[in-house]
Design an enzyme around this catalytic site. Structure first.
Site, mmCIF file in Angstrom:
data_model
loop_
_atom_site.group_PDB
_atom_site.id
_atom_site.type_symbol
_atom_site.label_atom_id
_atom_site.label_comp_id
_atom_site.label_asym_id
_atom_site.label_seq_id
_atom_site.Cartn_x
_atom_site.Cartn_y
_atom_site.Cartn_z
ATOM 1 N NE ARG A 38 -0.601 5.400 -0.324
ATOM 2 C CZ ARG A 38 -0.120 5.953 0.781
ATOM 3 N NH1 ARG A 38 0.980 5.509 1.311
ATOM 4 N NH2 ARG A 38 -0.856 6.767 1.356
ATOM 5 N NE ARG A 42 6.201 4.378 2.016
ATOM 6 C CZ ARG A 42 5.551 4.577 3.031
ATOM 7 N NH1 ARG A 42 6.147 5.383 3.988
ATOM 8 N NH2 ARG A 42 4.397 4.412 3.306
ATOM 9 N NE ARG A 51 10.949 10.431 -2.515
ATOM 10 C CZ ARG A 51 10.536 10.156 -1.480
ATOM 11 N NH1 ARG A 51 9.578 9.307 -1.048
ATOM 12 N NH2 ARG A 51 10.926 10.962 -0.382
ATOM 13 C CG ASP A 87 0.074 12.102 -1.300
ATOM 14 O OD1 ASP A 87 0.224 11.072 -1.033
ATOM 15 O OD2 ASP A 87 -0.523 12.897 -0.583
ATOM 16 C CE1 TYR A 167 -3.297 13.050 6.792
ATOM 17 C CE2 TYR A 167 -4.821 12.765 4.909
ATOM 18 C CZ TYR A 167 -3.755 12.419 5.791
ATOM 19 O OH TYR A 167 -3.571 10.974 5.826
HETATM 20 C C1 LIG Z 1 -4.327 9.105 3.253
HETATM 21 C C2 LIG Z 1 -3.437 9.343 1.843
HETATM 22 C C3 LIG Z 1 -2.250 9.823 1.341
HETATM 23 N N1 LIG Z 1 -1.874 9.587 0.182
HETATM 24 C C4 LIG Z 1 -2.693 8.813 -0.431
HETATM 25 C C5 LIG Z 1 -3.824 8.663 0.602
HETATM 26 C C6 LIG Z 1 -5.070 7.826 0.116
HETATM 27 C C7 LIG Z 1 -4.861 6.211 0.395
HETATM 28 C C8 LIG Z 1 -4.590 5.736 1.770
HETATM 29 O O1 LIG Z 1 -5.833 5.563 2.415
HETATM 30 O O2 LIG Z 1 -3.759 5.111 2.034
HETATM 31 C C9 LIG Z 1 -2.814 8.475 -1.700
HETATM 32 C C10 LIG Z 1 -1.569 7.874 -2.479
HETATM 33 N N2 LIG Z 1 -0.296 8.141 -2.217
HETATM 34 C C11 LIG Z 1 0.400 7.683 -2.973
HETATM 35 C C12 LIG Z 1 -0.325 7.159 -4.211
HETATM 36 C C13 LIG Z 1 0.534 6.507 -5.400
HETATM 37 C C14 LIG Z 1 -0.104 5.627 -6.137
HETATM 38 C C15 LIG Z 1 -0.169 4.390 -5.553
HETATM 39 O O3 LIG Z 1 -1.324 3.891 -4.828
HETATM 40 O O4 LIG Z 1 0.709 3.436 -5.637
HETATM 41 C C16 LIG Z 1 -1.690 7.263 -3.661
HETATM 42 C C17 LIG Z 1 -2.998 6.765 -4.468
HETATM 43 C C18 LIG Z 1 1.981 8.008 -3.191
HETATM 44 C C19 LIG Z 1 2.763 8.045 -1.876
HETATM 45 N N3 LIG Z 1 2.218 8.900 -0.865
HETATM 46 C C20 LIG Z 1 3.458 9.097 0.149
HETATM 47 C C21 LIG Z 1 4.157 7.866 -0.155
HETATM 48 C C22 LIG Z 1 5.609 7.652 0.645
HETATM 49 C C23 LIG Z 1 6.684 8.689 0.246
HETATM 50 C C24 LIG Z 1 8.029 8.176 0.367
HETATM 51 O O5 LIG Z 1 8.338 8.004 1.711
HETATM 52 O O6 LIG Z 1 8.443 7.531 -0.420
HETATM 53 C C25 LIG Z 1 3.882 7.675 -1.516
HETATM 54 C C26 LIG Z 1 4.658 6.710 -2.100
HETATM 55 C C27 LIG Z 1 3.377 9.795 1.467
HETATM 56 C C28 LIG Z 1 1.784 9.879 2.213
HETATM 57 N N4 LIG Z 1 0.685 10.585 1.772
HETATM 58 C C29 LIG Z 1 -0.243 10.390 2.348
HETATM 59 C C30 LIG Z 1 0.365 9.425 3.514
HETATM 60 C C31 LIG Z 1 -0.689 8.989 4.882
HETATM 61 C C32 LIG Z 1 1.723 9.243 3.535
HETATM 62 C C33 LIG Z 1 2.328 8.132 3.998
HETATM 63 C C34 LIG Z 1 3.399 8.901 5.013
HETATM 64 C C35 LIG Z 1 4.574 7.972 5.218
HETATM 65 O O7 LIG Z 1 4.411 6.889 6.058
HETATM 66 O O8 LIG Z 1 5.627 8.071 4.647
HETATM 67 C C36 LIG Z 1 -1.594 10.827 2.259
#
Ligand SMILES: Cc1c2[nH]c(c1CCC(=O)O)Cc1[nH]c(c(CCC(=O)O)c1C)Cc1[nH]c(c(CCC(=O)O)c1C)Cc1[nH]c(c(C)c1CCC(=O)O)C2
Length: 376
Positions: A38, A42, A51, A87, A167
């Site tokens: 990640r 953010r 964003r 994602d 999910y």
């Molecule tokens: C479970 C999972 C997800 N997505 C991902 C996982 C596996 C990793 C882990 O165990 O954390 C994987 C993921 N999601 C994202 C990346 C981008 C690359 C990186 O790692 O920097 C990666 C590798 C972007 C993202 N994916 C997400 C964001 C946040 C979007 C935003 O609000 O900008 C990003 C940058 C959204 C997301 N997508 C998901 C979640 C639980 C969330 C968070 C929701 C929140 O709290 O807002 C599903």
């Protein structure tokens, strides 16, 4: 066997001996490679600025934006790898599934997938062919990114079948994935069909990123920690293995290897699951001779203990507690030192956090960790 294209960074020598790739192959490069799960997201003001004008999944599917966001943490922190901005739900979305990412919550599905009929409909309507035909924005974003990265490898990724299924069955985020695990026990046939389908989509997503220029992939089985070792082995591991089948068939000849003596080799794979200390041996079994596998370890299991349990034979990635990013500098530095020392027991170590960067992290802290790790 399928060969990576001649202009691929692993094939033309740009990334084949980068510290990350050497470590994932079990070697000890001149410096400990470091990147952060990640890292693209953010915690960066330049990300928030983008964003403010674009929805999350729109940004993922805009090649210019996805590439720019992927590059931001590399420029800012000097990390040893980029991780592709996307994602785990993107392959589902591109296959046709109605899913959105809700801020502060995560993936939310219009129709949960819970019955044999639901699974049949998904397999019929949202298959791998439909995904393959929709992957151009991903391929383009990867190609744009790799052209900018030079010798820094790009890590592609996908959600593992169990995490996607958790999910899909729940319809959104859940605490212990009870409905998904109930389906696994109550209707193993339907469960198997669901995981096979998720594995096909994961596999196609991973292969597309590799073929377009990624130098390694990470399979995120974020929620596998909720499973017992026996259930993981019998009801989940076969699907994770299936998701990696196409990746394992992708080979290249390492230009650095003496007279190409090694012959074609496989691309490095990292597996990561939160809270999976009790599954380490099961996870390591996803690797095989000629199929390099590194394991991401969360902060609960010390790296030296993990390595000992794995016969000191598996490259490890991790595992600084993300909570330390908010601790005083001296506390963070001492804990970082402990992680690096414990990591010395493993055949190879990639420094990372034990889970993703929390959104409220001060980005300068990440830069300091990179500098400290590289200075050792
Ligand atoms: C479970 C999972 C997800 N997505 C991902 C996982 C596996 C990793 C882990 O165990 O954390 C994987 C993921 N999601 C994202 C990346 C981008 C690359 C990186 O790692 O920097 C990666 C590798 C972007 C993202 N994916 C997400 C964001 C946040 C979007 C935003 O609000 O900008 C990003 C940058 C959204 C997301 N997508 C998901 C979640 C639980 C969330 C968070 C929701 C929140 O709290 O807002 C599903």
């Amino acid at each position: 066997m399928n060969f990576l294209p001649a202009q691929h960074p692993l094939v033309d020598g740009r990334t084949s001996s980068a510290p990350l790739i050497r470590a994932l192959r079990g070697d000890r490069p001149e410096r400990t490679p470091v990147w952060f799960m990640r890292q693209a997201g953010r915690s960066l003001p330049e990300y928030r600025e983008i964003r403010a004008a674009h929805r999350m999944l729109d940004a993922c599917l805009d090649p210019g934006l996805a590439s720019e966001i992927t590059l931001q943490p590399v420029r800012r922190h000097g990390v040893d790898a980029a991780v592709f901005f996307s994602d785990i739900v993107v392959p589902l979305l591109l296959a046709g599934v109605d899913v959105d990412l809700v801020a502060g919550r995560g993936p939310v599905f219009a129709q949960p997938v819970r019955t044999a009929e639901d699974v049949r409909r998904c397999r019929a309507e949202y298959g791998p062919e439909r995904l393959r035909a929709a992957l151009d924005p991903v391929r383009e974003a990867v190609a744009l990114t790799v052209a900018e990265l030079g010798g820094t490898p790009l890590i592609g990724f996908a959600g593992a079948p169990f995490t996607l299924a958790a999910y899909l069955v729940e319809g959104g985020p859940s605490r212990d994935h009870l409905r998904a695990r109930t389906l696994m026990h109550a209707d193993p046939g339907t469960w198997g069909e669901l995981l096979d389908w998720a594995a096909e989509l994961s596999g196609v997503f991973l292969e597309a990123q590799l073929e377009a220029g990624a130098s390694a992939v990470q399979l995120f089985d974020s929620w596998a920690g909720s499973l017992s070792a026996a259930d993981y082995r019998t009801s989940v591991a076969p699907a994770s293995r299936a998701a990696l089948r196409g990746v394992r068939a992708l080979r290249y000849a390492d230009p650095e290897a003496e007279g190409y003596a090694a012959g074609p080799i496989g691309v490095p794979v990292i597996h990561f699951a939160v809270g999976s200390g009790h599954l380490l041996e099961e996870l390591a079994a996803l690797g095989a001779p000629g199929e390099p596998l590194a394991l991401g370890v969360d902060w609960r299991t010390p790296l030296d203990e993990a390595s000992r349990r794995l016969g000191d034979a598996v490259p490890l990635q991790g595992n600084l507690d993300p909570a330390l990013l908010g601790a005083p500098d001296a506390v963070l530095a001492a804990q970082l030192d402990a992680v690096l020392r414990r990591g010395e027991r493993a055949p190879a170590h990639v420094l990372n956090l034990g889970h993703g960067v929390p959104p409220e992290t001060d980005p300068d802290v990440l830069g300091r960790i990179v500098d400290l790790a590289h200075a050792r």
